[in-house]
Motif scaffolding. Structure first.
Motif, PDB file in Angstrom:
ATOM      1  N   VAL A 284       0.855  -1.182   0.000  1.00 36.75           N
ATOM      2  CA  VAL A 284       0.000   0.000   0.000  1.00 36.75           C
ATOM      3  C   VAL A 284       0.895   1.238   0.000  1.00 36.75           C
ATOM      4  N   ARG A 288      -1.592   6.048   0.640  1.00 28.53           N
ATOM      5  CA  ARG A 288      -2.745   5.136   0.780  1.00 28.53           C
ATOM      6  C   ARG A 288      -3.654   5.100  -0.444  1.00 28.53           C
ATOM      7  N   ARG A 290      -2.924   3.776  -3.552  1.00 29.29           N
ATOM      8  CA  ARG A 290      -2.696   2.680  -4.505  1.00 29.29           C
ATOM      9  C   ARG A 290      -2.247   1.417  -3.783  1.00 29.29           C
ATOM     10  N   ILE A 291      -2.530   0.298  -4.438  1.00 27.94           N
ATOM     11  CA  ILE A 291      -2.058  -0.996  -3.945  1.00 27.94           C
ATOM     12  C   ILE A 291      -1.387  -1.739  -5.098  1.00 27.94           C
ATOM     13  N   LEU A 303     -11.759  -6.670  -3.069  1.00 24.57           N
ATOM     14  CA  LEU A 303     -11.726  -5.225  -2.835  1.00 24.57           C
ATOM     15  C   LEU A 303     -13.147  -4.678  -2.948  1.00 24.57           C
ATOM     16  N   VAL A 305     -15.216  -1.004  -2.770  1.00 28.21           N
ATOM     17  CA  VAL A 305     -15.106   0.454  -2.730  1.00 28.21           C
ATOM     18  C   VAL A 305     -16.499   1.031  -2.491  1.00 28.21           C
ATOM     19  N   ASP A 336      -6.421   1.155  -7.669  1.00 31.06           N
ATOM     20  CA  ASP A 336      -6.709   2.312  -6.824  1.00 31.06           C
ATOM     21  C   ASP A 336      -7.285   1.842  -5.493  1.00 31.06           C
ATOM     22  N   PHE A 337      -7.019   2.626  -4.463  1.00 33.21           N
ATOM     23  CA  PHE A 337      -7.514   2.331  -3.118  1.00 33.21           C
ATOM     24  C   PHE A 337      -8.159   3.601  -2.575  1.00 33.21           C
ATOM     25  N   ALA A 341     -12.497   2.410   1.065  1.00 31.89           N
ATOM     26  CA  ALA A 341     -12.384   1.076   0.480  1.00 31.89           C
ATOM     27  C   ALA A 341     -11.845   0.064   1.492  1.00 31.89           C
ATOM     28  N   LEU A 343      -9.883  -3.872   1.646  1.00 31.69           N
ATOM     29  CA  LEU A 343      -9.209  -4.993   0.990  1.00 31.69           C
ATOM     30  C   LEU A 343      -9.222  -6.177   1.945  1.00 31.69           C
ATOM     31  N   ARG A 401      -9.273   1.653   4.273  1.00 25.41           N
ATOM     32  CA  ARG A 401      -8.775   3.028   4.166  1.00 25.41           C
ATOM     33  C   ARG A 401      -9.829   3.976   4.733  1.00 25.41           C
TER      34      ARG A 401
END
Length: 406
Positions: A284, A288, A290-291, A303, A305, A336-337, A341, A343, A401
């Motif tokens: 990550v 915060r 992007r993953i 994931l 969102v 994208d994170f 969101a 995970l 997040r």
């Protein structure tokens, strides 16, 4: 009236002496549990008595000893903290009395099938920490008194001391120490994220090859790992520990998850031949947003969102580690994170069921996962996927997040 008071005082003293008898201290823990449960059934004139110990990694109560409810122990019954009668006692840390048993307050099918009418349960503590639940039940209607509660609490204290003695068993301690060293005792608190995890053993030993790991790299990226070494028992756990340590080392020299898994594959193939391993390594970004992730034979994480249902992350499933063959270049994906969101990384024990294709479990997981606090997501997933009595180890790591960094 004075004579009546003396009789009551004598009866209280008899009850206390029955569960604090010095002879009990000469019994080993398992025998002491049985003896205490026999005595409390006699003293309280109840039909059943049972002890459920807390598995701290899974946050579940496990049936450990019983009188009149032996089937509960034989079936390895588990219940999550907060669910049902015993779960409620564990959650509140207070005694609970149920004068009329109904399916909406009791989730244990053994209690219901026996036809128990009334229940009393108390928490068990050791060194200030909850370690289990002790409960008794009757087939006829019963109004438990304050004195009944106090006596059961006294028995719970004695049983807690017995459990501490049992934990000093050398083999048991060695197993627990190894397991605890391989799983993070606490997940890091990091700005912009909240995290939660579960580990549930699917076998008696309580040790297997499933694991998860979380670490912050010098670059500020957050490393997330979940993996599964084939097999069960101490040997698998030892291999898992070596794999975990190696991946941490490779993570320090690789900004690319696929490259780190490539190096790890060489290590496993050479030094751990015959131990097939799957792993997912995700990173990550410091902001915060992007993953990056790469999968070595491991199931894709889910994931979710805001505004959308959960879905598997589109990462290519490369070959597992330790096959002994040189695989094609491993691939990584980047997603994208967004704020809010979630995970969810997991091992196959969460979604695999006998006589059922794995796609059923995967679809069910995707349907359950939604943007929410990490601990809440963990609880909802474990509850919805019937993970109370797993047939295989389960490891799960959830990262959420936050909508507003703090």
């Amino acid at each position: 009236m004075a004579d009546q008071g003396l009789i009551q005082d004598d009866e209280r003293l008899r009850r206390i002496e029955a569960v604090t008898d010095a002879a009990l201290s000469r019994l080993d823990a398992a025998d002491l549990f049985d003896e205490l449960l026999d005595r409390v059934r006699d003293l309280l004139d109840v039909d059943t008595a049972a002890i459920l110990m807390l598995d701290t990694h899974s946050q579940q109560l496990v049936a450990t000893a019983a009188k009149g409810l032996e089937e509960e122990v034989r079936q390895g019954f588990r219940v999550s903290v907060g669910r049902g009668f015993a779960g409620r006692i564990a959650l509140t840390g207070r005694p609970v009395i149920i004068e009329e048993v109904t399916p909406d307050v009791v989730v244990n099918p053994v209690l219901l099938s026996m036809g128990l009418r009334s229940l009393l349960g108390v928490p068990m503590f050791a060194r200030g920490e909850l370690i289990g639940v002790l409960h008794v039940g009757t087939l006829g209607h019963r109004r438990f008194t304050t004195d009944d509660v106090r006596l059961l609490e006294l028995v719970a204290d004695r049983a807690s001391l017995a459990n501490l003695a049992r934990s000093h068993n050398l083999d048991h301690n060695a197993a627990l120490a190894l397991q605890r060293s391989l799983l993070p005792a606490r997940l890091p608190r990091l700005p912009g994220l909240d995290m939660a995890a579960r580990y549930v053993p699917g076998h008696v030993a309580g040790i297997g090859g499933d694991w998860y790991d979380v670490f912050v790299l010098p670059s500020g990226w957050l490393g997330l790992v979940i993996g599964d070494v084939s097999g069960h028992g101490l040997q698998s756990a030892v291999v898992m520990g070596r794999v975990r340590s190696a991946l941490r080392a490779y993570a320090l020299v690789c900004d690319d998850p696929a490259e780190a898994l490539t190096l790890l594959d060489r290590k496993v193939s050479h030094f751990e031949a015959g131990n097939l391993t799957t792993a997912l390594y995700a990173m990550v970004s410091p902001d915060r947003t992007r993953i990056r992730l790469s999968a070595a034979g491991h199931l894709r994480p889910v994931l979710a969102v805001p505004g959308q249902r959960g879905a598997p992350v589109p990462v290519h499933a490369d070959p597992p580690l330790g096959t002994g063959r040189r695989p094609p270049p491993r691939q990584q994906a980047e997603v994208d994170f967004p704020p809010g969101a979630v995970l969810v990384c997991f091992t196959d024990g969460l979604v695999e069921r006998r006589h059922e294709v794995i796609d059923v479990g995967l679809d069910q997981l995707a349907h359950v996962v939604r943007p929410a606090p990490a601990e809440q997501v963990c609880a909802e997933v474990m509850d919805a996927l019937g993970a109370e009595q797993p047939t295989d180890d389960i490891a799960m790591l959830v990262v959420h997040r936050l909508l507003t960094p703090h």
